[in-house]
Design a protein around this motif. Sequence first.
Motif, PDB file in Angstrom:
ATOM      1  N   PRO B 308       0.817  -1.224   0.000  1.00  0.00           N
ATOM      2  CA  PRO B 308       0.000   0.000   0.000  1.00  0.00           C
ATOM      3  C   PRO B 308       0.849   1.272   0.000  1.00  0.00           C
ATOM      4  O   PRO B 308       0.491   2.260  -0.653  1.00  0.00           O
ATOM      5  N   THR B 310       3.816   1.715  -1.306  1.00  0.00           N
ATOM      6  CA  THR B 310       4.336   1.897  -2.656  1.00  0.00           C
ATOM      7  C   THR B 310       3.250   2.439  -3.576  1.00  0.00           C
ATOM      8  O   THR B 310       3.501   3.264  -4.457  1.00  0.00           O
ATOM      9  N   PHE B 311       2.039   2.005  -3.358  1.00  0.00           N
ATOM     10  CA  PHE B 311       0.922   2.503  -4.163  1.00  0.00           C
ATOM     11  C   PHE B 311       0.766   4.012  -3.973  1.00  0.00           C
ATOM     12  O   PHE B 311       0.603   4.768  -4.931  1.00  0.00           O
ATOM     13  N   GLY B 314       3.330   5.766  -5.693  1.00  0.00           N
ATOM     14  CA  GLY B 314       3.002   5.711  -7.119  1.00  0.00           C
ATOM     15  C   GLY B 314       2.034   6.818  -7.496  1.00  0.00           C
ATOM     16  O   GLY B 314       2.161   7.475  -8.541  1.00  0.00           O
TER      17      GLY B 314
END
Lengths: 356, 356, 356, 356, 356
Positions: B308, B310-311, B314
């Motif tokens: 999550p 890293t999301f 992103g």
Amino acid sequence: MKARLGSLRRRKEPGASPGTLVHTGEVKADRVQIHRMDYDAERLNERELATVDEAFPLDEPGSVTWLNVDGLHDVGVVRTLGEHLGLHPLAMEDVLSTGQRPKLDDYGDVVYIAMRMVQYDPTTDDLIDEQVSLVVGPHVVVSFQERPGDVFEPVRERLRAGKGRLREAGADYLAYALVDAVVDHYFVALEQLSDAIEDVSEEILHSPDPASLERVHDLKRSLVFMRKSIWPLREVASKLVRGEASLFQPDTLVFVRDVYDHAVQVIDTVESLRDIVAGMHDIYLSSLSHRMNEVMKVLTIIATIFIPLTFIAGIYGMNFQYMPELQWRWGYFVALGIMALIAAVMVVLFRRKRWL
Amino acid sequence: MKARLGSLRRRKEPGASPGTLVHTGEVKADRVQIHRMDYDAERLNERELATVDEAFPLDEPGSVTWLNVDGLHDVGVVRTLGEHLGLHPLAMEDVLSTGQRPKLDDYGDVVYIAMRMVQYDPTTDDLIDEQVSLVVGPHVVVSFQERPGDVFEPVRERLRAGKGRLREAGADYLAYALVDAVVDHYFVALEQLSDAIEDVSEEILHSPDPASLERVHDLKRSLVFMRKSIWPLREVASKLVRGEASLFQPDTLVFVRDVYDHAVQVIDTVESLRDIVAGMHDIYLSSLSHRMNEVMKVLTIIATIFIPLTFIAGIYGMNFQYMPELQWRWGYFVALGIMALIAAVMVVLFRRKRWL
Amino acid sequence: MKARLGSLRRRKEPGASPGTLVHTGEVKADRVQIHRMDYDAERLNERELATVDEAFPLDEPGSVTWLNVDGLHDVGVVRTLGEHLGLHPLAMEDVLSTGQRPKLDDYGDVVYIAMRMVQYDPTTDDLIDEQVSLVVGPHVVVSFQERPGDVFEPVRERLRAGKGRLREAGADYLAYALVDAVVDHYFVALEQLSDAIEDVSEEILHSPDPASLERVHDLKRSLVFMRKSIWPLREVASKLVRGEASLFQPDTLVFVRDVYDHAVQVIDTVESLRDIVAGMHDIYLSSLSHRMNEVMKVLTIIATIFIPLTFIAGIYGMNFQYMPELQWRWGYFVALGIMALIAAVMVVLFRRKRWL
Amino acid sequence: MKARLGSLRRRKEPGASPGTLVHTGEVKADRVQIHRMDYDAERLNERELATVDEAFPLDEPGSVTWLNVDGLHDVGVVRTLGEHLGLHPLAMEDVLSTGQRPKLDDYGDVVYIAMRMVQYDPTTDDLIDEQVSLVVGPHVVVSFQERPGDVFEPVRERLRAGKGRLREAGADYLAYALVDAVVDHYFVALEQLSDAIEDVSEEILHSPDPASLERVHDLKRSLVFMRKSIWPLREVASKLVRGEASLFQPDTLVFVRDVYDHAVQVIDTVESLRDIVAGMHDIYLSSLSHRMNEVMKVLTIIATIFIPLTFIAGIYGMNFQYMPELQWRWGYFVALGIMALIAAVMVVLFRRKRWL
Amino acid sequence: MKARLGSLRRRKEPGASPGTLVHTGEVKADRVQIHRMDYDAERLNERELATVDEAFPLDEPGSVTWLNVDGLHDVGVVRTLGEHLGLHPLAMEDVLSTGQRPKLDDYGDVVYIAMRMVQYDPTTDDLIDEQVSLVVGPHVVVSFQERPGDVFEPVRERLRAGKGRLREAGADYLAYALVDAVVDHYFVALEQLSDAIEDVSEEILHSPDPASLERVHDLKRSLVFMRKSIWPLREVASKLVRGEASLFQPDTLVFVRDVYDHAVQVIDTVESLRDIVAGMHDIYLSSLSHRMNEVMKVLTIIATIFIPLTFIAGIYGMNFQYMPELQWRWGYFVALGIMALIAAVMVVLFRRKRWL
């Protein structure tokens, strides 16, 4: 699997009259061949019979006649022979129904013995089995086989050679010799099975795949089937040893005890092999688990190391206008350094846990 | 595994005449050695024989002669001895075919006893087995071994020492002493096996790998084989105790009962060890599962925490022109804060579920 | 595990002369203590003996003498007692070799009984076992124990109290009382084992870890060992009930039947507990599997939801010059909306499949 | 589990004198109730006794007296009854120690029968068991139960109705009727157990969770326990059929054979159910594995599809100054197209491997 | 499962009077049909009876009467027939309670035989079973079936045809023929079961899913049930062979021995099939494991290859101001090259480890 469940095949329509002579099972021989040997200590006559009628009259009492019948699909042959020997209709029926459990039926002056002969085919892992029946009279033995084969050839050789006890002894000794030949064949099959087990065992430990598992189960079935064939054969020998068939002379019984010992040895070996085969499935599963664990470990380690690093890269890939680190002169190298540090720490940790 | 399935080896060609003397099996001794001891309460003569012919004539009736033969590949030796003692051809054949199941055959004035001697080699986890045959006559015992060994050395020592019952008693007592020595050797092998089991058990609990599993299965096989050797030996002792061999005096039977008890004890211990070994595979699998679970848990936790985060990184790495958060003064720090918060919440959650 | 495989220890060097008196096994007592009680219906004398010579002469025929020996390392004591009682050398050897299988040897006017006494130590999950031998003569009982203990204390109390049948009956009844006391001790051990099983059972269901599995296997071994000790004890009782030891009076046999019943009950309970323990490994594995599945599910769900979202974020993080969505006024919010939608759809889907 | 291991509870202190009357076990009844019925073919008297002394004298020889005692905690009641009937002290002790293994002890003119009555409680999956003892004399039957219950009510009804053989036959027939009633109760318990098994079986196939596994193990234990109770009961019936208790008339034995048949049928059913329950653990594990596989497959597919796509997005998110594709007019769309293509290829591939 | 646990159903209320005639079990026939055949060597009369009263008087002594009753719900029919034949009330009760274990009760001049007839329904994998009772008198046989069926049709045909031994022999031979017909039916069921096993075996190896597992367990249960039905039937035959029913003539016993052999063969086959089915669960699990491993391997490989690559892409997606590689002319292509190199190395590595 057909062969393995062979004894399942029933002789005739359920409910049919007992003693109905019908051949059941595959026809495994082209034509019925009858081979006749008459012998005593001095003399041996041997010939192929053109028709069943040449089987009679038997030789004079002092000698022994051995009639070997290959092929069972000609009901007439069996009936003619059976009637001449005074065989009970149920026994004639048993000769023809090729799914008999090995047994010994004593009808006083005639003894009926059913056996199963096994052969292991290493190329297909198949166990081929065949019913062999013996009808033993005071000075005659009739052997019935489903197909022409040579399991009795060594006995014939010994008769021809004229040496040893065989030529001098009676029909009961000949019957013993034939039973012995059948039991001996189990050792051959067991030796081949044992090699196959050795083989599969290697396979499973070093490259477990479903095909070898299937082979294990084929071997298991073969052993189940062998066990089913040899146990009652042991009982047959045991009955003979106990003197339940009065046709067999005390002199012969010493030898029958030997056959009995061999049957017990076959059983022992079958049981040991079964024990070993039973353990193979477990080895297979462990071997599989172990491999899967190895694979999983690699995934875990690679993923676990790179996921946090990728996250850090993700952070500095964000486009916020005010991100002080981005302006730093050595920001990039510091970031790379931190990443390397994290990776190194993880590797050390995994090493300690002995996952690597 | 060859040794373990040793009893599979068949003595001769299937179907060959019974009583055919052929040595089967490996040649395990360079040359056949015959050792002769003659003794009674007062006297003891002992010597190596150059040829088998020196074995006869036996000593005068009051004394006992013990002939020990090491090495079986010289068929002539066995035949000569057998014929002198009036041994049945089947028994001679059994002496030579080294895959015998332990048994006792009583031929009235001669008793034939087949046994299997086992030795455990801890370095290779191999069970070495050897056939030992005894031929017992009224005042003679002939022992046949496959290779020169010293399992009977203590008996010889006792004879030489001249103390105890052995020198005064007859051939039947000597035979008992030899059987006892063989059974005693099982205890030695079991003790070593038990140590090996202890050993592997430790290995499996603390670092399960396929090699130790293979050792487990070797141990299992050794036990299977031992069981196969000792069960019929118990029967031999039981037959003797029941007085089935008339050569054995009632005085000796008290001692044979002792041997019987020891055989039963060996069986008991073998069964207990089998039970313990049977459980090891399960321990191995559990141990493996447990380790895999530990590994999986770490992956799960790290992945679950970072995916999550890293999301989110992103999202703010997207290049949309209008992304209001990017312009915020504290956007970056707020984002980092949210990430830290999510991570913290997850760690707490996992702690609660006792995954961490 | 030493204790558990206790019966493995062999009495002496393999091949040594039978009847050689050597104490084998650990020395479990500091010094050999001999306690002597002489009693009949009216009278009871009790004292510690300083030396074994005070054990004789026995009391006059009308009374019973009970000699209790604690500690077996003094071979002289056993020999002196044995010789006075006319005990067979083999039985003396059995007294000293502390790995006996329970048994009853009837030497006519002396009966030798070997038993194993078990004690369960709940703190270490260890089963401590000790050999107890009884030598029963016409009006004397000698009991041998490895260490000073009080399993026979209640019997002594009953003798002192002077109530009940015990003081009036003969040596055979005393022997019965001692056997009964040993069998009774099995119930105590079983009750403790059963509590331990209950305990571990809870542990395994709620927090399966390898330590509790090891406990399961310790319990299994304890049961294997107990079984090995009680089965032959049942046979001992059965032999007595069948009247095989003529020393035991018919009056006493009614009570021996009671002991026999108790031995059978111990066996029944051991078997039931074994059944229950056997199932525990399965519960352990399932419990483990279930936990692992729970963990995996969480990983799957989080990963499966975020992976596609992260991919979308990745797309709009690409730096292509011509990417129309990036210019859209509401592009960012549309993207976020789509992501939320995908996440929601997935959650609903997982709910439906009951994975969440 | 208390009830299941009930037979573990020992009657008194280990080593205590045999025949010591102490009630062991829970007190399951408030007060001891004694019910007395005297009957012959014409007459029936029935009453509750205020004290145990009203139990005597028995009726005149031509009639039968049935004394039913509910509750065992009053040792005096058992002693009074036992002494009047000339019961052996060991049997009295057995009545009071409520962990007896079913058995029949024949004391000549009095027969003691111990049985275990089982009841299955479907709401808690518990098997409740209770000891029922019968003391049968020439024209008296005393039944002891731990708690007031009505398993014998149908027998009482038949006595009151006065029809059938029961009123005309002797005490042995009454004893048979009571044993029959107890055995009949096993069928009731088995039917309920069988329903519970059916139930759990459904549960396990469609939503396997540890709770249902615990139920399986409870069922297993119940069956283990039932087996332990019914096997010796079969032996009791078998002893009666073989005429070992001379109190039982040949006329009655025909009926006892019927009870024996029912006991065998109970055993058969218990064994079949055990077989079925044994298979359930396997189904549970497979069911679990299958579900886990389904979950894993979804993860694999989603991850495997998106991981390469995300990588491509990552490439074009790199900030290299010279990346020619970024300048291309249709670069973005080509990239999207390639991604779609890769995804499509993968889906097709997975379809082919039948993972989707 | 109802059918499989059929023998669980109890005949009447627990505790009810023995010999109470109550039909228990489903009513499987619309109305009770009674078929009567009277025959001797010359003559055969056959008719359907309108009422049970036409069943008597029996024919003159020289002939045999066979009464076949289809349907058991009319208690009056059973009582009338039973009383005419002098059948014991317990036997009448057994006829009506359709959950009997096969058995033979010899009441001197009447023999009661209970059997279970099985039929396998391949479409539903269900084993249908039905109780068949025979009451054999000196020249009468009454057969009771639960539903109209034609398992006895072949026997009727043989009677009508008038050939063979059947018409000339007595009632005992007719009884034998009927038992034989029932045992023969087991072979039919076994053959179908064996085909179903073959079938499922294929299924499991090539597409293991829970439905086929359920089928395996249904097959297992069917075999458990069959075993439960045939074992006691073997005992029935064995009792007859041992001559325990004096009604059966020595001439007939030769044939009964044949039935006995067939029963043993059924048992053998059932056991072999059980062995095979027992192994199927293992194959299922392995097959499942193997598939899961395949799936996992793909995930591992794809993830393991792309995770590091994505990380590299992430690094060059960071927005640090000073990242020298970004300015390099060939930076992008070098990065792509390194990525390709890493991927290639990994693929080679995996190849070596034989994961690919």
